[in-house]
Write an enzyme that holds these catalytic residues in place. Structure first.
Site, PDB file in Angstrom:
ATOM      1  N   ASN A   7       0.839  -1.093   0.093  1.00 47.13           N
ATOM      2  CA  ASN A   7       0.260   0.211   0.036  1.00 47.13           C
ATOM      3  C   ASN A   7       0.915   1.215   0.124  1.00 47.13           C
ATOM      4  O   ASN A   7       1.611   1.458   1.247  1.00 47.13           O
ATOM      5  CB  ASN A   7      -0.775  -0.103   1.312  1.00 47.13           C
ATOM      6  CG  ASN A   7      -1.930   1.041   1.299  1.00 47.13           C
ATOM      7  OD1 ASN A   7      -1.750   2.145   0.468  1.00 47.13           O
ATOM      8  ND2 ASN A   7      -2.717   1.129   2.350  1.00 47.13           N
ATOM      9  N   LYS A  14       3.178   0.765   3.153  1.00 41.64           N
ATOM     10  CA  LYS A  14       2.903  -0.227   3.990  1.00 41.64           C
ATOM     11  C   LYS A  14       2.828  -1.578   3.743  1.00 41.64           C
ATOM     12  O   LYS A  14       2.511  -1.620   2.402  1.00 41.64           O
ATOM     13  CB  LYS A  14       1.436   0.170   4.675  1.00 41.64           C
ATOM     14  CG  LYS A  14       1.299   1.058   5.516  1.00 41.64           C
ATOM     15  CD  LYS A  14      -0.126   1.331   6.283  1.00 41.64           C
ATOM     16  CE  LYS A  14      -0.236   2.672   6.946  1.00 41.64           C
ATOM     17  NZ  LYS A  14      -1.626   3.093   6.652  1.00 41.64           N
ATOM     18  N   ARG A  99      -2.693  -2.203  -3.132  1.00 42.20           N
ATOM     19  CA  ARG A  99      -4.015  -1.170  -3.135  1.00 42.20           C
ATOM     20  C   ARG A  99      -3.772  -0.124  -4.234  1.00 42.20           C
ATOM     21  O   ARG A  99      -2.679   0.653  -4.131  1.00 42.20           O
ATOM     22  CB  ARG A  99      -3.806  -0.708  -1.614  1.00 42.20           C
ATOM     23  CG  ARG A  99      -5.036   0.095  -1.615  1.00 42.20           C
ATOM     24  CD  ARG A  99      -5.031   0.857  -0.244  1.00 42.20           C
ATOM     25  NE  ARG A  99      -6.118   1.742  -0.232  1.00 42.20           N
ATOM     26  CZ  ARG A  99      -6.091   2.694   0.498  1.00 42.20           C
ATOM     27  NH1 ARG A  99      -5.036   3.489   0.766  1.00 42.20           N
ATOM     28  NH2 ARG A  99      -7.021   3.636   0.464  1.00 42.20           N
ATOM     29  N   HIS A 189     -13.014   3.298   0.174  1.00 42.29           N
ATOM     30  CA  HIS A 189     -12.936   2.026   1.169  1.00 42.29           C
ATOM     31  C   HIS A 189     -13.703   1.053   0.728  1.00 42.29           C
ATOM     32  O   HIS A 189     -14.093  -0.076   1.586  1.00 42.29           O
ATOM     33  CB  HIS A 189     -13.588   2.807   2.487  1.00 42.29           C
ATOM     34  CG  HIS A 189     -13.128   3.663   3.249  1.00 42.29           C
ATOM     35  ND1 HIS A 189     -13.734   4.530   3.876  1.00 42.29           N
ATOM     36  CD2 HIS A 189     -11.753   4.022   3.584  1.00 42.29           C
ATOM     37  CE1 HIS A 189     -13.015   5.428   4.375  1.00 42.29           C
ATOM     38  NE2 HIS A 189     -11.677   5.085   4.092  1.00 42.29           N
ATOM     39  N   GLY A 219     -12.693   5.470  10.483  1.00 41.97           N
ATOM     40  CA  GLY A 219     -11.174   5.745  10.839  1.00 41.97           C
ATOM     41  C   GLY A 219     -10.904   7.145  10.732  1.00 41.97           C
ATOM     42  O   GLY A 219     -11.785   8.079  11.041  1.00 41.97           O
ATOM     43  N   ARG A 250     -11.726  15.797   7.244  1.00 43.39           N
ATOM     44  CA  ARG A 250     -12.309  16.274   6.004  1.00 43.39           C
ATOM     45  C   ARG A 250     -13.760  16.858   6.688  1.00 43.39           C
ATOM     46  O   ARG A 250     -14.495  16.070   7.412  1.00 43.39           O
ATOM     47  CB  ARG A 250     -12.448  15.240   5.006  1.00 43.39           C
ATOM     48  CG  ARG A 250     -11.213  14.694   4.382  1.00 43.39           C
ATOM     49  CD  ARG A 250     -11.495  13.946   3.236  1.00 43.39           C
ATOM     50  NE  ARG A 250     -10.219  12.859   3.111  1.00 43.39           N
ATOM     51  CZ  ARG A 250     -10.191  11.670   3.152  1.00 43.39           C
ATOM     52  NH1 ARG A 250     -11.123  11.026   3.249  1.00 43.39           N
ATOM     53  NH2 ARG A 250      -8.853  11.174   3.049  1.00 43.39           N
ATOM     54  N   GLY A 343     -14.742   2.840  14.598  1.00 41.32           N
ATOM     55  CA  GLY A 343     -15.846   1.854  14.942  1.00 41.32           C
ATOM     56  C   GLY A 343     -15.569   0.723  15.584  1.00 41.32           C
ATOM     57  O   GLY A 343     -16.278  -0.020  16.331  1.00 41.32           O
ATOM     58  N   ASN A 345     -13.147   0.537  18.249  1.00 46.82           N
ATOM     59  CA  ASN A 345     -12.430   0.721  19.237  1.00 46.82           C
ATOM     60  C   ASN A 345     -13.169   1.634  20.378  1.00 46.82           C
ATOM     61  O   ASN A 345     -12.985   1.510  21.469  1.00 46.82           O
ATOM     62  CB  ASN A 345     -10.978   1.508  19.240  1.00 46.82           C
ATOM     63  CG  ASN A 345      -9.928   0.422  18.698  1.00 46.82           C
ATOM     64  OD1 ASN A 345      -9.676  -0.457  19.196  1.00 46.82           O
ATOM     65  ND2 ASN A 345      -9.600   0.816  17.540  1.00 46.82           N
ATOM     66  N   GLU A 396      -8.375  -5.075   5.032  1.00 48.89           N
ATOM     67  CA  GLU A 396      -8.171  -4.821   3.849  1.00 48.89           C
ATOM     68  C   GLU A 396      -6.944  -5.763   3.124  1.00 48.89           C
ATOM     69  O   GLU A 396      -7.133  -6.246   1.960  1.00 48.89           O
ATOM     70  CB  GLU A 396      -7.791  -3.585   3.495  1.00 48.89           C
ATOM     71  CG  GLU A 396      -9.002  -2.545   3.919  1.00 48.89           C
ATOM     72  CD  GLU A 396      -8.757  -1.166   4.198  1.00 48.89           C
ATOM     73  OE1 GLU A 396      -8.961  -0.364   3.277  1.00 48.89           O
ATOM     74  OE2 GLU A 396      -8.672  -0.618   5.115  1.00 48.89           O
TER      75      GLU A 396
HETATM   76  P1  AMP Z   1      -7.779   4.066  11.328  1.00 48.27           P
HETATM   77  O1  AMP Z   1      -7.838   5.301  10.241  1.00 48.27           O
HETATM   78  O2  AMP Z   1      -8.982   3.305  10.773  1.00 48.27           O
HETATM   79  O3  AMP Z   1      -6.626   3.704  11.822  1.00 48.27           O
HETATM   80  O4  AMP Z   1      -8.430   4.944  12.487  1.00 48.27           O
HETATM   81  C1  AMP Z   1      -7.980   6.157  13.115  1.00 48.27           C
HETATM   82  C2  AMP Z   1      -8.874   6.703  14.180  1.00 48.27           C
HETATM   83  O5  AMP Z   1      -9.476   5.560  15.271  1.00 48.27           O
HETATM   84  C3  AMP Z   1      -8.365   7.910  14.841  1.00 48.27           C
HETATM   85  O6  AMP Z   1      -9.327   8.859  15.056  1.00 48.27           O
HETATM   86  C4  AMP Z   1      -8.377   7.323  16.371  1.00 48.27           C
HETATM   87  O7  AMP Z   1      -8.411   8.205  17.446  1.00 48.27           O
HETATM   88  C5  AMP Z   1      -9.541   6.516  16.290  1.00 48.27           C
HETATM   89  N1  AMP Z   1      -9.169   5.461  17.437  1.00 48.27           N
HETATM   90  C6  AMP Z   1      -8.261   4.434  17.480  1.00 48.27           C
HETATM   91  N2  AMP Z   1      -8.710   4.032  18.781  1.00 48.27           N
HETATM   92  C7  AMP Z   1      -9.457   4.504  19.670  1.00 48.27           C
HETATM   93  C8  AMP Z   1     -10.084   4.167  20.796  1.00 48.27           C
HETATM   94  N3  AMP Z   1      -9.912   3.438  21.601  1.00 48.27           N
HETATM   95  N4  AMP Z   1     -11.169   5.150  20.907  1.00 48.27           N
HETATM   96  C9  AMP Z   1     -11.538   6.244  20.144  1.00 48.27           C
HETATM   97  N5  AMP Z   1     -11.118   6.286  19.010  1.00 48.27           N
HETATM   98  C10 AMP Z   1      -9.762   5.399  18.625  1.00 48.27           C
END
Ligand code: AMP
Length: 415
Positions: A7, A14, A99, A189, A219, A250, A343, A345, A396
């Site tokens: 990626n 990555k 990707r 996505h 995310g 965004r 979503g 976490n 992914e």
């Molecule tokens: P991603 O792009 O899928 O890696 O997601 C990144 C986002 O997930 C960021 O805004 C992080 O702050 C959020 N995130 C990761 N862990 C947590 C958590 N425990 N609680 C709330 N948001 C989280």
């Protein structure tokens, strides 16, 4: 087959090494051998390498370009002490899966990369000027390192959404703009939405044709997809990933007239306003603090920061609004799936988004939601909730590795 999944970003690479094949896909026994990230390519790069079951190794290395980064990965993977016993030489890597962000209208599935396919990906550059060129760099680097004989496969972020019906992908603009420039909704996505919809189907043991689900990828970038009979029928991102939900930086949906208004009031060019909408808006823009949801939640709890709370509120409200809209699109759904960093976490955000949707048959079980373990597939609604809500970790890279195998073996991708 040992598949190297790449990626490629502008200065980041990555990767994952995954062993998989048609039998492993069928019985879910693919094996992740290693993963890693190389940041700041072009200078003294920061290298993070992790073989399965081992602690991550952090180093720095002067890396001129993407090719040098791919070479470093291969050297590391083949070394005796890497912890990956099934890879001892370049010949042990059997295919590369890439990707690719934008496949336009041409790529509705993953494809083995030929010269013609590469030209097709180049043709999509005008739709994704920031992403496709870096993806192409990755493909060229891998060709140089492995030679032209090794199969390489492109897996597109847009491909899953190519099943959108015309009435969902067309903007109400003069039709010539679609005809001349292909201005339409593409959605992104797609690999993530497709993967979690597939996992959901496996969990429920239902065939593709009976898979009616709304998937939320939350995310740093966020999007939602309506999936009917296994196909994506609508999604929130559009011509670019700027449309739809509120994201880290965004804005998501805004009145398009705002662009000119801000340009005039602030003395900015339309390009500068676009950058503002992409980089300085969303959670960061509203809170004035951060684009990171974890930090925003901490600010809201520890200091009761008004703007942090507001950013969270706007984020959840927009997501809830889209769930309502997509319920209408799918004609009632069996389930909603949360995935992505937020979503997967944040029980709090999931609960806030679903709050007040009981009338729609969405009844979150607070205990299940709070006790959900990240990294697992979990149901977070009550047993008698008409619509089930799941949390499914996205993967992914696994889907890219699997598609690579399917393409190389000539197996169907619509399964
Ligand atoms: P991603 O792009 O899928 O890696 O997601 C990144 C986002 O997930 C960021 O805004 C992080 O702050 C959020 N995130 C990761 N862990 C947590 C958590 N425990 N609680 C709330 N948001 C989280």
């Amino acid at each position: 087959m040992n598949v190297l999944v790449l990626n490629c970003g502008s200065s980041t690479l990555k990767f994952q090494l995954i062993t998989t094949d048609l039998e492993q896909i069928a019985d879910n026994t693919d094996r992740r051998l290693a993963r890693g990230t190389i940041d700041r390519i072009g200078g003294e790069a920061i290298v993070l390498l992790e073989a399965a079951g081992r602690a991550p190794e952090r180093t720095t290395a002067p890396l001129r370009d993407t090719r040098a980064a791919v070479e470093l990965i291969i050297r590391w993977a083949c070394a005796e002490n890497s912890g990956i016993d099934t890879i001892t030489s370049v010949a042990d890597i059997h295919a590369v899966g890439h990707r690719v962000v934008h496949g336009g209208e041409r790529f509705t599935h993953s494809v083995v990369i030929s010269d013609e396919v590469l030209r097709g990906i180049e043709d999509c550059i005008e739709l994704a000027p920031l992403h496709n060129p870096t993806n192409i760099k990755g493909i060229q680097a891998a060709r140089e390192v492995f030679g032209g004989g090794l199969p390489q496969v492109a897996v597109f972020d847009t491909a899953f959404h190519q099943t959108l019906p015309e009435h969902a992908y067309l903007y109400a603009l003069p039709y010539q703009l679609y005809r001349r420039h292909r201005v339409r909704r593409y959605g992104f996505h797609g690999t993530s939405h497709r993967y979690v919809a597939y996992r959901f189907r496996q969990l429920r043991n239902i065939p593709r044709e009976q898979t009616n689900v709304i998937t939320l990828h939350l995310g740093n970038g966020c999007s939602i997809a309506a999936i009917r009979a296994g196909d994506s029928v609508d999604t929130s991102m559009g011509l670019t990933p700027l449309e739809g939900l509120v994201m880290g930086t965004r804005s998501g949906d805004i009145d398009p007239a705002i662009v000119d208004f801000i340009a005039a009031k602030e003395g900015l060019t339309s390009r500068e306003v676009e950058t503002l909408l992409n980089k300085q808006s969303g959670l960061l823009g509203i809170s004035g603090l951060t684009n990171d949801m974890r930090e925003l939640l901490a600010e809201a709890h520890e200091h009761n920061d008004r703007r942090a709370r507001l950013a969270i509120e706007v984020f959840c409200y927009r997501a809830r609004k889209y769930i309502g809209a997509y319920m209408a699109v799918v004609n009632g759904t069996d389930a909603i799936v949360f995935t992505g960093g937020i979503g997967e976490n944040s029980a709090e955000i999931r609960a806030k988004i679903c709050a007040g949707l009981e009338w729609m048959g969405i009844e979150v079980d607070t205990d299940r939601n709070d006790r959900y373990q990240p990294g697992t597939d979990g149901l977070i609604t009550k047993d008698d909730s008409r619509v089930a809500v799941y949390v499914i970790p996205t993967d992914e890279e696994l889907l890219i590795a699997r598609d690579t195998v399917r393409c190389v073996r000539g197996a169907p991708q619509r399964f």
